[in-house]
Design an enzyme around this catalytic site. Structure first.
Site, PDB file in Angstrom:
ATOM      1  N   ALA A 111       7.158  -4.018   6.928  1.00 41.02           N
ATOM      2  CA  ALA A 111       8.308  -3.819   7.587  1.00 41.02           C
ATOM      3  C   ALA A 111       9.517  -2.969   6.860  1.00 41.02           C
ATOM      4  CB  ALA A 111       9.023  -5.232   8.052  1.00 41.02           C
TER       5      ALA A 111
ATOM      6  N   ASN B  91      -3.166  -7.511  -0.624  1.00 44.88           N
ATOM      7  CA  ASN B  91      -1.964  -7.829  -1.396  1.00 44.88           C
ATOM      8  C   ASN B  91      -0.385  -7.746  -0.833  1.00 44.88           C
ATOM      9  OD1 ASN B  91      -1.107  -9.037  -3.738  1.00 44.88           O
ATOM     10  ND2 ASN B  91      -1.257  -7.098  -4.910  1.00 44.88           N
TER      11      ASN B  91
ATOM     12  N   TYR C 130      -1.435   0.776  -0.305  1.00 48.00           N
ATOM     13  CA  TYR C 130      -2.424   0.716  -1.526  1.00 48.00           C
ATOM     14  C   TYR C 130      -3.813   0.040  -0.832  1.00 48.00           C
ATOM     15  CZ  TYR C 130      -3.948   0.027  -6.401  1.00 48.00           C
ATOM     16  OH  TYR C 130      -4.836   0.049  -7.601  1.00 48.00           O
TER      17      TYR C 130
ATOM     18  N   LYS D  72      -7.308   1.736  -0.704  1.00 50.39           N
ATOM     19  CA  LYS D  72      -8.321   1.388  -1.746  1.00 50.39           C
ATOM     20  C   LYS D  72      -9.443   0.636  -0.541  1.00 50.39           C
ATOM     21  CE  LYS D  72      -6.688   2.455  -5.717  1.00 50.39           C
ATOM     22  NZ  LYS D  72      -7.218   3.589  -6.405  1.00 50.39           N
TER      23      LYS D  72
END
Ligand code: NAD
Length: 440
Positions: free
Chosen positions: A290, A339, A345, A349
């Protein structure tokens, strides 16, 4: 950043306090040192069910003697013959009397088969081995690791994997399921394999982001194993890249891997091609979605995923990766478990995992090149030293080994995947996370 808790728990008052308070008690892990001792004890070979696997000669070549004093450093349980729930009782009967006696930093490896689409009883029993392995990894403690290797072909195809898992090189790899394919484990390139302790002799390896951290350790380990290394990093890290390259007798290539011409620059720098391509360069720009503007999203996707796709395509299309070649890309447990604050990220990944699984069979068929990923958990580097203390401490402890890994742990895993004998290991995502409690 030193792990002071780990040092403290190694002292007498530390042991007393952690026991009384029920706190995590990490064991100092035994890691590989060149010429240093291997595992501290012998090997116990067990079988459950009726196995057709010719495992003994492969285990003999690991260099581990037979366990003679009832304190094995390594237990290999061949459960490839387990076909039903009764067979699982044999697994229990084999492991139950020995698990407690395995030495500190010892190894338990369970061998199984891939799921059988035609026999749901056998598939259930084999899948059960995964639950057993992961659960045992969580309860075994004292730096021991537990992994499951599923074999589609012969025991010989698993040799490089067993040698890795039954050595100090795999100190931080636990709770993993590794599939070994039925494909030939040697390719034409393998005939050029170097001698035992320099298996990568005559091979050229390019490691991106190798001026520091995990990439530096990867370059160092591949050079130790005999490879000529090319240390790639951004121009701002040029001095460090040159220093690493000089130390390892390799060459530095200063280049932003996201540049449009990056693939071409690599081809120019390596006109004779290369054997090992390690996509390690990575960045983070954390913020919750956000609050994340596009300028924090784009660079993370570009460095961690888009450039990996582009460089891989350019080098494969140009035939620059020689037969017997290896591509190792870097994922993360954030790409598996997710996460908070890392949608960019985590997406990148996870994208690496998609790339590896899709490309692996085609790259092997068309180029004789394997494609795998390492997925590090909490590794002690400058990247994680920058994490706030409490989150860092949680990251370190929330795994079965109750400590962070070292760059060398990721490097040893990469060196195993890059090994000439690892041709049957393809399309795998291997976590180097001490069996992190996050994700499967
Ligand atoms: P690091 O920040 O210490 O090193 C990354 C290196 O990549 C640096 O030398 C940097 O200059 C280089 N790099 C960044 N952008 C580049 C670009 N555009 N072109 C060329 N080089 C570039 O990071 P690290 O901790 O060593 O991580 C290495 C890899 O492992 C990364 O892909 C990271 O996402 C992954 N990883 C790390 C951890 C961890 O705990 N440290 C956990 C999971 C995954």
């Amino acid at each position: 950043m030193a792990d002071r808790y780990l040092s403290f728990t190694g002292t007498a008052p530390g042991r007393f306090l952690t026991r009384r308070l029920g706190l995590p008690r990490p064991a100092a892990l035994t890691r590989h040192t060149p010429g240093g001792p291997g595992l501290d004890g012998g090997l116990l070979h067990l079988t459950a069910g009726t196995s057709a696997l010719d495992l003994a000669p492969v285990l003999a070549r690991t260099g581990l003697g037979t366990d003679e004093d009832g304190r094995p450093a390594a237990v290999v349980l061949d459960a490839t013959g387990v076909r039903d729930v009764d067979g699982l009782a044999e697994v229990h009967a084999a492991l139950h009397p020995v698990v407690r006696s395995v030495t500190t930093s010892g190894r338990i490896v369970v061998l199984g088969t891939p799921p059988d689409p035609d026999d749901h009883h056998r598939a259930a029993a084999q899948q059960a081995l995964e639950g057993l392995t992961r659960s045992l990894g969580k309860e075994t403690g004292q730096g021991r690791t537990v992994n499951l290797v599923r074999l589609a072909g012969t025991a010989a195809a698993a040799e490089s994997t067993l040698r890795f898992l039954l050595s100090p090189k795999s100190a931080y790899v636990s709770g993993q399921v590794i599939d070994i394919g039925a494909a030939p484990h040697t390719t034409p390139g393998d005939t050029a394999a170097g001698p035992g302790d320099r298996p990568l002799t005559g091979r050229t390896a390019l490691v991106t982001g190798a001026a520091r951290g995990i990439g530096e350790a990867v370059a160092e380990t591949l050079a130790r194993d005999g490879a000529r290394v090319v240390v790639l990093d951004v121009p701002q890290a040029g001095q460090d890249a040159a220093r690493v390259a000089e130390r390892l007798g390799g060459t530095a290539l200063t280049l932003d891997i996201t540049a449009a011409h990056a693939g071409r620059r690599i081809l120019e720098a390596l006109p004779d091609g290369l054997d090992i391509l390690v996509h390690n360069a990575g960045i983070t720009r954390d913020r919750r979605l956000a609050n994340m503007p596009a300028d924090r999203w784009a660079p993370v996707l570009d460095v961690n995923l888009a450039s990996v796709l582009r460089t891989t395509d350019t080098l494969l299309d140009a035939g620059a990766l020689r037969p017997g070649g290896r591509i190792v890309a870097t994922s993360s447990i954030a790409g598996i478990a997710g996460n908070a604050g890392q949608t960019n990220y985590g997406a990148a990944k996870a994208g690496i995992i998609g790339l590896v699984r899709s490309l692996a069979p085609r790259a092997l068929a068309a180029h004789g090149v394997t494609v795998n990923a390492v997925a590090p958990g909490f590794i002690e580097t400058k990247m994680t030293a920058a994490v706030p203390l409490l989150i860092r401490e949680a990251g370190r402890r929330m795994n079965s080994l109750a400590q962070g890994g070292l760059p060398a742990d990721v490097a040893e895993t990469t060196a195993w995947l890059a090994h000439p004998g690892s041709g049957a290991v393809n399309g795998q995502v291997v976590r180097v996370c001490g069996q992190s409690l996050l994700g499967a």
